[in-house]
Design an enzyme around this catalytic site. Structure first.
Site, PDB file in Angstrom:
ATOM      1  CG  HIS A 136      12.976  44.832-114.343  1.00  9.56           C
ATOM      2  ND1 HIS A 136      11.925  44.170-113.742  1.00  9.56           N
ATOM      3  CD2 HIS A 136      14.088  44.113-114.044  1.00  9.56           C
ATOM      4  CE1 HIS A 136      12.386  43.107-113.099  1.00  9.56           C
ATOM      5  NE2 HIS A 136      13.696  43.060-113.273  1.00  9.56           N
ATOM      6  CG  HIS A 182      10.532  36.395-115.445  1.00  9.13           C
ATOM      7  ND1 HIS A 182       9.692  36.730-114.424  1.00  9.13           N
ATOM      8  CD2 HIS A 182      11.763  36.841-115.070  1.00  9.13           C
ATOM      9  CE1 HIS A 182      10.367  37.340-113.467  1.00  9.13           C
ATOM     10  NE2 HIS A 182      11.621  37.420-113.839  1.00  9.13           N
TER      11      HIS A 182
END
Length: 528
Positions: A136, A182
């Site tokens: 992840h 991100h």
């Protein structure tokens, strides 16, 4: 104990007292002597055929063949010749082993470790039949909010056998290039080219089986075309994609057929535009960076317990909802066909109630849920999820609240057949250890075949439900500890505490597969 020395070792107690402990050569336990005598008819040597009967009938090694036993005998005899070249052996016994040699074989971890070093599962089934080692936010070096993005965590993950790498693709500040970042956090971006080149270089170091790149796409049409060009140039023939007929894929290919190939999974851009209209104010679509999915109102055709999952986050949201950086305001505009056609595993979400979203007819696809979405959906749709994962792929990712890159218990996803249970590989803790332990199986190739009961088709009144208490016949396993292994005679005389002697103990794990790890490879056991 288990040390191959017959001597005394010493340690000091209270600074000046010298105490000794004896290190002895391990000897065959009486139970093994009795079994040896039984299968050899009271003889002093054991043939390959007798060894085969011992392993199958007494040890329960049903997969062992006579050929395997002959290889074991051959290996033991080679070791005998290496260690005892000057010792003459009766020619009639050249192809048989002694009790001591059998005992050493049972202790040898290379021969009897709990995990096989080679791939031994059937790898010819569709991808949906396997649990897959999944990362992840694979590019993050630390926490989810302020750590750096880099190709280094991707390299480390691939070296450990991780098969699913996640990349979040965003336009750069001037919108002329692509970065891995991100979104809506303080993380520093990484180069998409370096990430792709790292996947190419290290993707098949630990395993030959396919590497899947899951893409969270926040790109414009032009940048999608640019990414497709990058991927095809960097990976070349390594990149697998079905081409223009990908929309007709009714079954996923097998890991065996995809050896040394890279495949891409994300939401096809044309579908994205039809299901998500871009607002003039981008903040209406990307209001926060949460990975949680909001639970909407019930649809008119849904039951009281149906669950709606509409995503609102800017960092994981089903890897494909339109981002705030999307500059195309024409909702049905076609994107670069090259980008669309390199997508092998389509991440799609059907409209309607939860039962509709989990329909299994038609082309195969992937869903991406947060851990909390799975938790809520499983309360009333457990059997629907199981049916879905028999043919399609379900990815489950950690909650946005796990800022420190912690992880949820992966078996929560596995018990419903979820193939891609995503873990923060840069994190710590028992959940990550469970993930790492799981994928040591099957030779550490990153793909573990799902148990048959998760793949069986059931009648509606006899469906398997992981949350339901199963009526099973209890079995008792009795373990007799013959010795512990791991003690070293190389400790210095002052290694131990000045006031207390060393503690000798053997630990038996509750997980049966770990028994031979903790007992030094000893697999001689009783079954009741």
């Amino acid at each position: 104990m288990g040390n191959n020395m017959a001597t005394y070792n010493k340690y000091k107690s209270f600074l000046f007292f010298i105490r000794k402990f004896k290190v002895t050569e391990p000897v065959s336990p009486q139970d093994l002597e009795e079994a040896f005598s039984k299968f050899t008819g009271g003889g002093s040597h054991m043939s390959a055929d007798e060894l085969h009967r011992f392993l199958v009938e007494h040890q329960g090694e049903e997969d062992y063949t006579l050929l395997d036993s002959e290889k074991v005998v051959e290996k033991v005899l080679k070791e005998r010749k290496r260690c005892q070249e000057s010792v003459k052996v009766d020619q009639n016994r050249e192809h048989e082993i002694t009790l001591d040699e059998l005992f050493r074989f049972l202790l040898h971890d290379d021969s009897n470790g709990p995990l096989k070093a080679e791939v031994h599962h059937d790898m010819g089934a569709p991808l949906s039949h396997y649990f897959i080692y999944t990362g992840h936010n694979s590019y993050l070096t630390g926490n989810q909010l302020s750590s750096d993005c880099s190709e280094e965590p991707i390299i480390k993950a691939l070296k450990r056998g991780v098969r699913v790498i996640e990349l979040d693709l965003w336009p750069t500040y001037n919108k002329h290039d692509i970065k891995v970042d991100h979104g809506w956090t303080l993380t520093n971006p990484a180069s998409v080219i370096k990430c792709l080149e790292s996947i190419k270089e290290y993707g098949f170091v630990a395993s030959q089986y396919p590497v899947i790149i899951t893409i969270e796409d926040h790109l414009t049409t032009d940048l999608r075309a640019k990414f497709a060009e990058m991927a095809t140039q960097i990976f070349g023939e390594m990149l697998f994609y079905p081409g223009t007929d990908c929309s007709c894929l009714t079954e996923f290919p097998s890991p065996e057929s995809l050896k040394n190939r890279v495949i891409i999974s994300t939401k096809p851009p044309k579908e994205r535009f039809k299901s998500n209209r871009i607002k003039d104010n981008p903040m209406l679509n990307e209001s926060d960076s949460s990975e949680e999915e909001t639970w909407g109102n019930e649809s008119p055709d849904s039951n009281k317990n149906e669950v709606e999952t509409e995503d609102t986050n800017g960092s994981d949201r089903d890897e494909g909802n339109v981002s705030a950086c999307e500059c195309d305001h024409k909702p049905y505009q076609e994107c670069s066909p090259d980008y669309k056609h390199i997508i092998t595993i389509h991440n799609t979400k059907l409209k309607g109630c939860m039962k509709d979203k989990l329909k299994t007819d038609g082309e195969v696809r992937r869903l991406s849920w947060s851990e909390k979405t799975l938790e809520k959906a499983s309360e009333s749709h457990g059997t629907d999820i199981l049916r879905f994962t028999q043919k399609n792929i379900l990815r489950v990712y950690p909650s946005a609240m796990r800022v420190k890159s912690s992880n949820f218990k992966p078996h929560i996803g596995w018990m419903y057949g979820a193939q891609m249970v995503a873990c923060n590989m840069q994190g710590l803790g028992k959940s990550l250890w469970l993930m790492q332990g799981m994928f040591r199986a099957n030779g550490g190739c990153g793909y573990v075949k799902k148990p048959q009961f998760l793949m069986e088709k059931h009648q509606c009144d006899n469906e398997f439900d992981p949350t339901r208490i199963q009526s099973v016949k209890k079995k008792t396993l009795k373990v007799k500890v013959y010795m512990g292994h791991g003690w070293s005679s190389d400790f210095s005389p002052t290694h131990f505490d000045k006031c207390s002697p060393p503690d000798f103990y053997t630990k038996v794990s509750w997980i049966i597969k770990q028994l031979s790890v903790n007992l030094g490879g000893l697999i001689f056991y009783h079954k009741t």
